[in-house]
Scaffold this motif. Sequence first.
Motif, PDB file in Angstrom:
ATOM      1  N   PHE A 247       0.845  -1.195   0.000  1.00  0.00           N
ATOM      2  CA  PHE A 247       0.000   0.000   0.000  1.00  0.00           C
ATOM      3  C   PHE A 247       0.880   1.244   0.000  1.00  0.00           C
ATOM      4  O   PHE A 247       2.065   1.211   0.385  1.00  0.00           O
ATOM      5  CB  PHE A 247      -0.944   0.009   1.204  1.00  0.00           C
ATOM      6  N   ALA A 248       0.266   2.332  -0.433  1.00  0.00           N
ATOM      7  CA  ALA A 248       0.896   3.657  -0.415  1.00  0.00           C
ATOM      8  C   ALA A 248      -0.047   4.608   0.314  1.00  0.00           C
ATOM      9  O   ALA A 248      -1.202   4.789  -0.103  1.00  0.00           O
ATOM     10  CB  ALA A 248       1.175   4.151  -1.824  1.00  0.00           C
ATOM     11  N   LEU A 249       0.438   5.195   1.397  1.00  0.00           N
ATOM     12  CA  LEU A 249      -0.348   6.120   2.209  1.00  0.00           C
ATOM     13  C   LEU A 249       0.222   7.521   2.028  1.00  0.00           C
ATOM     14  O   LEU A 249       1.404   7.763   2.309  1.00  0.00           O
ATOM     15  CB  LEU A 249      -0.304   5.710   3.682  1.00  0.00           C
ATOM     16  N   LEU A 466       6.845  -0.654   7.127  1.00  0.00           N
ATOM     17  CA  LEU A 466       6.809   0.625   6.428  1.00  0.00           C
ATOM     18  C   LEU A 466       8.146   0.899   5.756  1.00  0.00           C
ATOM     19  O   LEU A 466       9.203   0.503   6.251  1.00  0.00           O
ATOM     20  CB  LEU A 466       6.470   1.761   7.400  1.00  0.00           C
ATOM     21  N   PHE A 467       8.086   1.623   4.623  1.00  0.00           N
ATOM     22  CA  PHE A 467       9.266   2.071   3.883  1.00  0.00           C
ATOM     23  C   PHE A 467       9.096   3.565   3.584  1.00  0.00           C
ATOM     24  O   PHE A 467       7.970   4.013   3.307  1.00  0.00           O
ATOM     25  CB  PHE A 467       9.418   1.294   2.563  1.00  0.00           C
ATOM     26  N   PRO A 468      10.192   4.342   3.604  1.00  0.00           N
ATOM     27  CA  PRO A 468      11.542   3.950   4.003  1.00  0.00           C
ATOM     28  C   PRO A 468      11.679   3.880   5.512  1.00  0.00           C
ATOM     29  O   PRO A 468      10.748   4.210   6.249  1.00  0.00           O
ATOM     30  CB  PRO A 468      12.395   5.069   3.419  1.00  0.00           C
ATOM     31  N   GLN A 469      12.866   3.470   5.952  1.00  0.00           N
ATOM     32  CA  GLN A 469      13.125   3.388   7.374  1.00  0.00           C
ATOM     33  C   GLN A 469      13.294   4.789   7.967  1.00  0.00           C
ATOM     34  O   GLN A 469      13.435   5.780   7.251  1.00  0.00           O
ATOM     35  CB  GLN A 469      14.363   2.531   7.623  1.00  0.00           C
ATOM     36  N   SER A 470      13.284   4.842   9.301  1.00  0.00           N
ATOM     37  CA  SER A 470      13.241   6.145   9.978  1.00  0.00           C
ATOM     38  C   SER A 470      14.434   7.023   9.632  1.00  0.00           C
ATOM     39  O   SER A 470      14.286   8.239   9.441  1.00  0.00           O
ATOM     40  CB  SER A 470      13.162   5.935  11.497  1.00  0.00           C
ATOM     41  N   ILE A 478       5.641  22.040   3.826  1.00  0.00           N
ATOM     42  CA  ILE A 478       4.297  22.510   4.121  1.00  0.00           C
ATOM     43  C   ILE A 478       3.344  22.322   2.950  1.00  0.00           C
ATOM     44  O   ILE A 478       2.152  22.063   3.141  1.00  0.00           O
ATOM     45  CB  ILE A 478       4.336  23.994   4.546  1.00  0.00           C
ATOM     46  N   ASP A 479       3.806  22.439   1.731  1.00  0.00           N
ATOM     47  CA  ASP A 479       2.914  22.384   0.571  1.00  0.00           C
ATOM     48  C   ASP A 479       3.138  21.144  -0.279  1.00  0.00           C
ATOM     49  O   ASP A 479       2.771  21.126  -1.454  1.00  0.00           O
ATOM     50  CB  ASP A 479       3.090  23.641  -0.289  1.00  0.00           C
ATOM     51  N   GLN A 480       3.733  20.099   0.309  1.00  0.00           N
ATOM     52  CA  GLN A 480       4.020  18.887  -0.439  1.00  0.00           C
ATOM     53  C   GLN A 480       3.437  17.669   0.272  1.00  0.00           C
ATOM     54  O   GLN A 480       3.456  17.597   1.510  1.00  0.00           O
ATOM     55  CB  GLN A 480       5.535  18.698  -0.609  1.00  0.00           C
ATOM     56  N   PRO A 481       2.892  16.711  -0.486  1.00  0.00           N
ATOM     57  CA  PRO A 481       2.388  15.478   0.141  1.00  0.00           C
ATOM     58  C   PRO A 481       3.533  14.625   0.672  1.00  0.00           C
ATOM     59  O   PRO A 481       4.661  14.670   0.164  1.00  0.00           O
ATOM     60  CB  PRO A 481       1.637  14.782  -0.996  1.00  0.00           C
ATOM     61  N   PHE A 482       3.221  13.864   1.706  1.00  0.00           N
ATOM     62  CA  PHE A 482       4.207  12.993   2.346  1.00  0.00           C
ATOM     63  C   PHE A 482       3.763  11.548   2.105  1.00  0.00           C
ATOM     64  O   PHE A 482       2.702  11.132   2.583  1.00  0.00           O
ATOM     65  CB  PHE A 482       4.289  13.294   3.844  1.00  0.00           C
ATOM     66  N   VAL A 483       4.572  10.788   1.359  1.00  0.00           N
ATOM     67  CA  VAL A 483       4.193   9.446   0.918  1.00  0.00           C
ATOM     68  C   VAL A 483       4.921   8.402   1.760  1.00  0.00           C
ATOM     69  O   VAL A 483       6.139   8.495   1.969  1.00  0.00           O
ATOM     70  CB  VAL A 483       4.507   9.241  -0.574  1.00  0.00           C
ATOM     71  N   ILE A 484       4.149   7.410   2.226  1.00  0.00           N
ATOM     72  CA  ILE A 484       4.681   6.299   3.017  1.00  0.00           C
ATOM     73  C   ILE A 484       4.277   5.000   2.326  1.00  0.00           C
ATOM     74  O   ILE A 484       3.091   4.778   2.054  1.00  0.00           O
ATOM     75  CB  ILE A 484       4.135   6.319   4.458  1.00  0.00           C
ATOM     76  N   LEU A 485       5.246   4.158   2.030  1.00  0.00           N
ATOM     77  CA  LEU A 485       4.976   2.845   1.453  1.00  0.00           C
ATOM     78  C   LEU A 485       5.016   1.788   2.546  1.00  0.00           C
ATOM     79  O   LEU A 485       5.707   1.952   3.566  1.00  0.00           O
ATOM     80  CB  LEU A 485       5.997   2.509   0.368  1.00  0.00           C
ATOM     81  N   GLY A 486       4.291   0.687   2.310  1.00  0.00           N
ATOM     82  CA  GLY A 486       4.277  -0.380   3.300  1.00  0.00           C
ATOM     83  C   GLY A 486       3.696  -1.658   2.746  1.00  0.00           C
ATOM     84  O   GLY A 486       3.156  -1.698   1.636  1.00  0.00           O
ATOM     85  N   GLU A 487       3.811  -2.707   3.529  1.00  0.00           N
ATOM     86  CA  GLU A 487       3.224  -4.002   3.194  1.00  0.00           C
ATOM     87  C   GLU A 487       2.552  -4.567   4.440  1.00  0.00           C
ATOM     88  O   GLU A 487       3.018  -4.360   5.564  1.00  0.00           O
ATOM     89  CB  GLU A 487       4.290  -4.968   2.671  1.00  0.00           C
ATOM     90  N   THR A 488       1.451  -5.268   4.222  1.00  0.00           N
ATOM     91  CA  THR A 488       0.680  -5.838   5.319  1.00  0.00           C
ATOM     92  C   THR A 488       0.181  -7.220   4.923  1.00  0.00           C
ATOM     93  O   THR A 488      -0.010  -7.510   3.726  1.00  0.00           O
ATOM     94  CB  THR A 488      -0.512  -4.933   5.682  1.00  0.00           C
TER      95      THR A 488
END
Length: 567
Positions: A247-249, A466-470, A478-488
């Motif tokens: 998934f991509a959040l 979750l990807f990427p790692q911390s 402030i004006d850009q989306p923040f994308v988090i990839l992951g697998e479940t």
Amino acid sequence: MRQKQKNRKILTGCFALSLFFHVLAVVFFQRYTLWFSSPQKVGEQNQCLSLVDKKARDEILKVAFEPIASEIIQKETAIEPQQEKIAAFILRSKVQFPDNESSNIFQSPFSLPANSFLASKPIFPTFTVPIESFNLLDHLPKDLIVPVPAKQPPIAFNPMPTQSKLQLSAKSPTVLETIPSAMITQAEPTDLFLTEEHIAAKTPAMIPIPNLSKLPTLDELETSSYSDSFDADLTFFPKDDGSGYIFALTLIPQPQLELSRIRQHITFLIDRANSIQQGRLTATKAAVHKALAELNPEDTFNIIAFDSKMEKMSPNSLPCVRSSFAVAEEFLEKIHLGSFFSTSDLYRPLFLTVPGHVENDEIYTAILLTDAETLNKKGAQRSILQDWTQYNNGKVALYAIGMNNDHNLATLDAATAFNRGKLLNSPTNRGLKRKLLKLIKTIQNPVAKNVSCNAISRSPQSKITLFPQSFQTSNLFIDQPFVILGETETLDDFILFVQGRLKNRWLNIKKTISFLNAKKGTRSLKQEWAVQKSYHLYQNYLNDNDPKHIVEAEAILDPYDQQVIFQ
């Protein structure tokens, strides 16, 4: 009428007759006396009444008030009780009455026979107790006897003596000797000045009382919650092997969100090696010159040109003012293409970008414009991906701009991903300016750094990665989306935690993510997940040099025609 008169006469006669009898009774009571007595024997009662009737009233009164000789009541000899023997304890003391004592409490004032029962002396019973001592405890069961603990004397409290040393000193004023004269003068009083030096006694050290544990508030932790200031967009896609889902959040900041901007220090790294060629170098210098005008006035910048040698515009970063831009323009004009045999060394210029200390309200960014020609060797790849990454330790965010026909873009992409950055590709030389300006606008307003993400599934059987790692997560703008990839493993709801450092506080985001309204992803989502998975395998290879990680990465990237490094 006659009947009424007749009744009235009868009533009058009855009243007169009643009055007559009442008067007669009063006269009778005044003249004669009636005696009443308790029932006695008939003979004795008649004798007393006949005696009273014969005597006159004055004689009766005389007899009543004259002292009458008391008749001594004959006493019967009482039974002598046996003398009690002395025992261990006495139940009742012996009661004795004096003998030959006359009692007149039962004597009648008249010459009447006395009651023999009242006149007789009472007899009380006596008891005897065996002489042997009787101990009650010897006859009770042993388990019923509870020993009484001995009383301990109270502990005397001796207070700690407080010693106080008082030093008293008396100073008498100097008395001048004068010659006595015949004149009589009044002597002046002599004052004694006493000075007291008080030395305070040392008080015993107080025992500190421990503070009770208390949960700190967000203000005490300098933390601000912005859970409602970001919208979440979720897409997912099932894995090919059916073992779970990817998934991509995407966290999208709301337009009304206001956060303090963090100051940024930007360093432009221009590769001038011979492999760049003149046309590309000219386009690179023009792109940097144009990008300087887009910098924020609060930021600072610097420029480094390198091949096998390095040239730095200024020892320190310059503010974004007109005079600094003039210095930068002059420095860009002096940058020329290197000799035919010149090669670039990426490690040395990148080493200069790492600061010794980073404040909470500042961010360091490096923008590398190169063809990465020297990254075709494993030694150069390891020096950037492992050595410089460990030295940097997330202090500098590395961005890179290349061209589609460059040979080592995969290595350059991994280097930027390991250091909180990103790689941008341009198809032509003219496109370099457009890519650089787009990058400057993207990273122009940073609001949070050192961002870390964690997810907890509501299902105990499900695991989320979750990807990427911390330590690889990019900064938040402030004006850009923040994308988090992951697998479940399952499509159960999970809780997302995002934390980061703002300018003067900590950022905290907590959101519950559900797959009910999630969108189905496309092939690009699977490709991005494969790239992130390969980054993890590259790190494992750098740690243990096991080639199986490279083989696994190749199997993951092969369906998407992605290049594999370390081959």
